[in-house]
Scaffold this motif. Structure first.
Motif, PDB file in Angstrom:
ATOM      1  N   ASP A 117       1.345  -9.670   6.040  1.00 25.54           N
ATOM      2  CA  ASP A 117       0.144  -9.717   5.207  1.00 25.54           C
ATOM      3  C   ASP A 117       0.028  -8.481   4.316  1.00 25.54           C
ATOM      4  OD1 ASP A 117      -1.141 -12.154   6.270  1.00 25.54           O
ATOM      5  OD2 ASP A 117      -1.267 -10.995   8.120  1.00 25.54           O
ATOM      6  N   VAL A 118       0.452  -7.331   4.828  1.00 26.31           N
ATOM      7  CA  VAL A 118       0.334  -6.057   4.105  1.00 26.31           C
ATOM      8  C   VAL A 118       1.611  -5.256   4.349  1.00 26.31           C
ATOM      9  CG1 VAL A 118      -0.991  -3.900   3.876  1.00 26.31           C
ATOM     10  CG2 VAL A 118      -2.179  -6.016   4.440  1.00 26.31           C
ATOM     11  N   ILE A 119       2.024  -4.503   3.329  1.00 28.01           N
ATOM     12  CA  ILE A 119       3.174  -3.602   3.457  1.00 28.01           C
ATOM     13  C   ILE A 119       2.715  -2.195   3.128  1.00 28.01           C
ATOM     14  CG2 ILE A 119       5.455  -2.998   2.555  1.00 28.01           C
ATOM     15  CD1 ILE A 119       5.693  -6.014   1.792  1.00 28.01           C
ATOM     16  N   VAL A 120       3.085  -1.241   3.977  1.00 25.85           N
ATOM     17  CA  VAL A 120       2.798   0.166   3.725  1.00 25.85           C
ATOM     18  C   VAL A 120       4.102   0.848   3.321  1.00 25.85           C
ATOM     19  CG1 VAL A 120       2.002   2.348   4.704  1.00 25.85           C
ATOM     20  CG2 VAL A 120       0.905   0.206   5.397  1.00 25.85           C
ATOM     21  N   ASP A 121       4.119   1.415   2.123  1.00 23.95           N
ATOM     22  CA  ASP A 121       5.279   2.161   1.635  1.00 23.95           C
ATOM     23  C   ASP A 121       5.074   3.620   1.998  1.00 23.95           C
ATOM     24  OD1 ASP A 121       6.524   2.922  -1.731  1.00 23.95           O
ATOM     25  OD2 ASP A 121       7.198   3.580   0.217  1.00 23.95           O
ATOM     26  N   ALA A 122       5.709   4.053   3.077  1.00 20.72           N
ATOM     27  CA  ALA A 122       5.650   5.445   3.520  1.00 20.72           C
ATOM     28  C   ALA A 122       7.052   6.051   3.457  1.00 20.72           C
ATOM     29  CB  ALA A 122       5.076   5.523   4.933  1.00 20.72           C
ATOM     30  N   VAL A 148      -4.993   5.962   5.925  1.00 23.31           N
ATOM     31  CA  VAL A 148      -4.328   4.745   5.447  1.00 23.31           C
ATOM     32  C   VAL A 148      -4.715   3.552   6.325  1.00 23.31           C
ATOM     33  CG1 VAL A 148      -2.072   3.612   5.183  1.00 23.31           C
ATOM     34  CG2 VAL A 148      -2.433   5.931   4.318  1.00 23.31           C
ATOM     35  N   ALA A 149      -4.656   3.730   7.638  1.00 22.39           N
ATOM     36  CA  ALA A 149      -5.017   2.636   8.553  1.00 22.39           C
ATOM     37  C   ALA A 149      -6.476   2.231   8.360  1.00 22.39           C
ATOM     38  CB  ALA A 149      -4.760   3.052  10.003  1.00 22.39           C
ATOM     39  N   SER A 150      -7.348   3.199   8.175  1.00 20.51           N
ATOM     40  CA  SER A 150      -8.771   2.898   7.960  1.00 20.51           C
ATOM     41  C   SER A 150      -8.988   2.147   6.650  1.00 20.51           C
ATOM     42  CB  SER A 150      -9.596   4.192   7.955  1.00 20.51           C
ATOM     43  OG  SER A 150      -9.536   4.817   9.207  1.00 20.51           O
ATOM     44  N   VAL A 196       0.860  -1.179   0.000  1.00 14.80           N
ATOM     45  CA  VAL A 196       0.000   0.000   0.000  1.00 14.80           C
ATOM     46  C   VAL A 196       0.893   1.224   0.000  1.00 14.80           C
ATOM     47  CG1 VAL A 196      -1.778   1.260   1.266  1.00 14.80           C
ATOM     48  CG2 VAL A 196      -1.754  -1.245   1.296  1.00 14.80           C
ATOM     49  N   ASP A 197       0.746   2.086  -0.982  1.00 14.63           N
ATOM     50  CA  ASP A 197       1.540   3.301  -1.065  1.00 14.63           C
ATOM     51  C   ASP A 197       0.782   4.415  -0.358  1.00 14.63           C
ATOM     52  OD1 ASP A 197       2.825   5.644  -1.774  1.00 14.63           O
ATOM     53  OD2 ASP A 197       3.228   4.983  -3.813  1.00 14.63           O
ATOM     54  N   VAL A 198       1.378   4.972   0.680  1.00 16.62           N
ATOM     55  CA  VAL A 198       0.715   5.998   1.481  1.00 16.62           C
ATOM     56  C   VAL A 198       0.296   7.180   0.626  1.00 16.62           C
ATOM     57  CG1 VAL A 198       1.045   7.698   3.308  1.00 16.62           C
ATOM     58  CG2 VAL A 198       1.822   5.371   3.644  1.00 16.62           C
ATOM     59  N   LEU A 199       1.158   7.621  -0.260  1.00 16.62           N
ATOM     60  CA  LEU A 199       0.857   8.815  -1.034  1.00 16.62           C
ATOM     61  C   LEU A 199      -0.309   8.611  -1.972  1.00 16.62           C
ATOM     62  CD1 LEU A 199       1.490  11.669  -1.962  1.00 16.62           C
ATOM     63  CD2 LEU A 199       3.114  10.694  -3.579  1.00 16.62           C
ATOM     64  N   TYR A 200      -0.342   7.504  -2.698  1.00 10.55           N
ATOM     65  CA  TYR A 200      -1.343   7.347  -3.735  1.00 10.55           C
ATOM     66  C   TYR A 200      -2.539   6.505  -3.339  1.00 10.55           C
ATOM     67  CZ  TYR A 200       2.046   9.550  -6.679  1.00 10.55           C
ATOM     68  OH  TYR A 200       2.917  10.436  -7.203  1.00 10.55           O
ATOM     69  N   ALA A 201      -2.463   5.791  -2.224  1.00 11.11           N
ATOM     70  CA  ALA A 201      -3.582   4.934  -1.851  1.00 11.11           C
ATOM     71  C   ALA A 201      -4.740   5.752  -1.289  1.00 11.11           C
ATOM     72  CB  ALA A 201      -3.137   3.887  -0.840  1.00 11.11           C
ATOM     73  N   VAL A 202      -4.557   6.361  -0.161  1.00  5.15           N
ATOM     74  CA  VAL A 202      -5.658   7.048   0.498  1.00  5.15           C
ATOM     75  C   VAL A 202      -5.135   8.211   1.312  1.00  5.15           C
ATOM     76  CG1 VAL A 202      -7.721   6.660   1.881  1.00  5.15           C
ATOM     77  CG2 VAL A 202      -6.598   4.734   0.823  1.00  5.15           C
ATOM     78  N   ASP A 203      -4.298   9.018   0.768  1.00  7.19           N
ATOM     79  CA  ASP A 203      -3.782  10.137   1.524  1.00  7.19           C
ATOM     80  C   ASP A 203      -4.932  11.086   1.841  1.00  7.19           C
ATOM     81  OD1 ASP A 203      -2.563  12.947   1.772  1.00  7.19           O
ATOM     82  OD2 ASP A 203      -0.845  11.597   1.962  1.00  7.19           O
ATOM     83  N   ALA A 204      -5.020  11.537   3.080  1.00 11.06           N
ATOM     84  CA  ALA A 204      -6.129  12.407   3.507  1.00 11.06           C
ATOM     85  C   ALA A 204      -6.196  13.671   2.668  1.00 11.06           C
ATOM     86  CB  ALA A 204      -5.949  12.776   4.981  1.00 11.06           C
ATOM     87  N   ARG A 205      -5.071  14.111   2.150  1.00 11.00           N
ATOM     88  CA  ARG A 205      -5.071  15.318   1.333  1.00 11.00           C
ATOM     89  C   ARG A 205      -5.861  15.086   0.052  1.00 11.00           C
ATOM     90  NH1 ARG A 205       1.269  15.858   2.737  1.00 11.00           N
ATOM     91  NH2 ARG A 205       0.859  15.542   4.895  1.00 11.00           N
ATOM     92  N   MET A 206      -5.823  13.872  -0.482  1.00 11.04           N
ATOM     93  CA  MET A 206      -6.610  13.565  -1.674  1.00 11.04           C
ATOM     94  C   MET A 206      -8.092  13.515  -1.331  1.00 11.04           C
ATOM     95  SD  MET A 206      -4.433  10.786  -3.708  1.00 11.04           S
ATOM     96  CE  MET A 206      -2.675  10.871  -3.726  1.00 11.04           C
ATOM     97  N   LEU A 207      -8.405  13.037  -0.139  1.00 13.64           N
ATOM     98  CA  LEU A 207      -9.801  13.023   0.276  1.00 13.64           C
ATOM     99  C   LEU A 207     -10.327  14.446   0.370  1.00 13.64           C
ATOM    100  CD1 LEU A 207      -9.694  10.287   3.048  1.00 13.64           C
ATOM    101  CD2 LEU A 207     -10.513  10.054   0.708  1.00 13.64           C
ATOM    102  N   LEU A 208      -9.497  15.360   0.842  1.00 11.27           N
ATOM    103  CA  LEU A 208      -9.901  16.758   0.917  1.00 11.27           C
ATOM    104  C   LEU A 208     -10.087  17.339  -0.476  1.00 11.27           C
ATOM    105  CD1 LEU A 208      -7.637  18.013   3.820  1.00 11.27           C
ATOM    106  CD2 LEU A 208     -10.107  17.849   3.841  1.00 11.27           C
ATOM    107  N   VAL A 209      -9.274  16.911  -1.425  1.00  9.99           N
ATOM    108  CA  VAL A 209      -9.432  17.400  -2.803  1.00  9.99           C
ATOM    109  C   VAL A 209     -10.786  16.989  -3.339  1.00  9.99           C
ATOM    110  CG1 VAL A 209      -8.662  17.102  -5.171  1.00  9.99           C
ATOM    111  CG2 VAL A 209      -7.003  17.444  -3.389  1.00  9.99           C
ATOM    112  N   ARG A 210     -11.154  15.742  -3.141  1.00 10.77           N
ATOM    113  CA  ARG A 210     -12.450  15.275  -3.632  1.00 10.77           C
ATOM    114  C   ARG A 210     -13.569  16.106  -3.020  1.00 10.77           C
ATOM    115  NH1 ARG A 210     -11.674  10.054  -1.893  1.00 10.77           N
ATOM    116  NH2 ARG A 210      -9.767   9.472  -2.891  1.00 10.77           N
ATOM    117  N   ARG A 211     -13.465  16.388  -1.747  1.00  6.77           N
ATOM    118  CA  ARG A 211     -14.505  17.142  -1.070  1.00  6.77           C
ATOM    119  C   ARG A 211     -14.504  18.594  -1.547  1.00  6.77           C
ATOM    120  NH1 ARG A 211     -13.029  16.296   4.196  1.00  6.77           N
ATOM    121  NH2 ARG A 211     -13.462  14.121   3.921  1.00  6.77           N
ATOM    122  N   SER A 212     -13.344  19.211  -1.637  1.00 12.21           N
ATOM    123  CA  SER A 212     -13.260  20.623  -2.000  1.00 12.21           C
ATOM    124  C   SER A 212     -13.629  20.880  -3.456  1.00 12.21           C
ATOM    125  CB  SER A 212     -11.838  21.139  -1.772  1.00 12.21           C
ATOM    126  OG  SER A 212     -11.502  21.045  -0.416  1.00 12.21           O
TER     127      SER A 212
END
Length: 182
Positions: A153-158, A65-67, A7-23
């Protein structure tokens, strides 16, 4: 699935991207990735216009990311509940430390590889929090892809975020090359 999911932190579910969708009213069906320049401009806007602090954005990103991992991979479906979180020296690494803390609270067993620690207080606090949660820190990343597949089981690339430029230097070059083989 043969091995852990990366899981790539930047491109998977970065909160900043969630804010972009909302804004900007992007719908979930029209999800797109931000370019490096767009991500930098968004970061600048979040800091200046919306007055977010670095630690607020890290907390949002790490929780997101954790969620996403908890929602995608139920604990019951995972054999070991083990998540390897590889953290770099910058803000993306801080996002990873926060994600590991939340994963621990969600019942996962995170392990952190964080080879180049910074002396900034924010990062020291994040490390201390992870240590209080008894999250293991790896001293070395010398495992083969076969061992990583077996142990996690899972790897987070941060490791690096959108502002990274140039070729990765040791030890991150080796880590990234190993993760590519998984």
């Amino acid at each position: 699935r043969d091995g852990p999911e990366v899981v790539d932190v930047l491109y998977a579910v970065d909160a900043r991207m969630l804010l972009v969708r909302r804004s900007y009213s992007y719908s979930m069906t029209s999800l797109r990735y931000l370019s490096q320049i767009e991500a930098q401009k968004l970061d600048e806007e979040l800091f200046s216009k919306f007055r977010f602090s670095v630690d607020q954005l890290m907390e949002l990103a790490g929780l997101s990311v954790a969620s996403a991992i908890a929602k995608t991979y139920s604990i019951d479906s995972m054999q070991k509940r083990k998540v390897l979180v590889c953290c770099g020296p910058g803000n993306n690494g801080g996002d990873g430390l926060v994600a590991a803390r939340h994963l621990s609270l969600f019942g996962f067993n995170p392990t952190i590889y964080y080879p180049k620690r910074t002396d900034r207080p924010l990062y020291g606090n994040l490390v201390a929090q992870c240590e209080k949660f008894r999250i293991e820190f790896l001293k070395n990343f010398s495992q083969s892809p076969i061992e990583i597949n077996r142990d996690y089981d899972v790897i987070v690339d941060a490791i690096f975020g959108f502002s990274f430029k140039g070729a990765p230097r040791p030890p991150f070059d080796t880590v990234l090359n190993t993760l590519k083989l998984i």
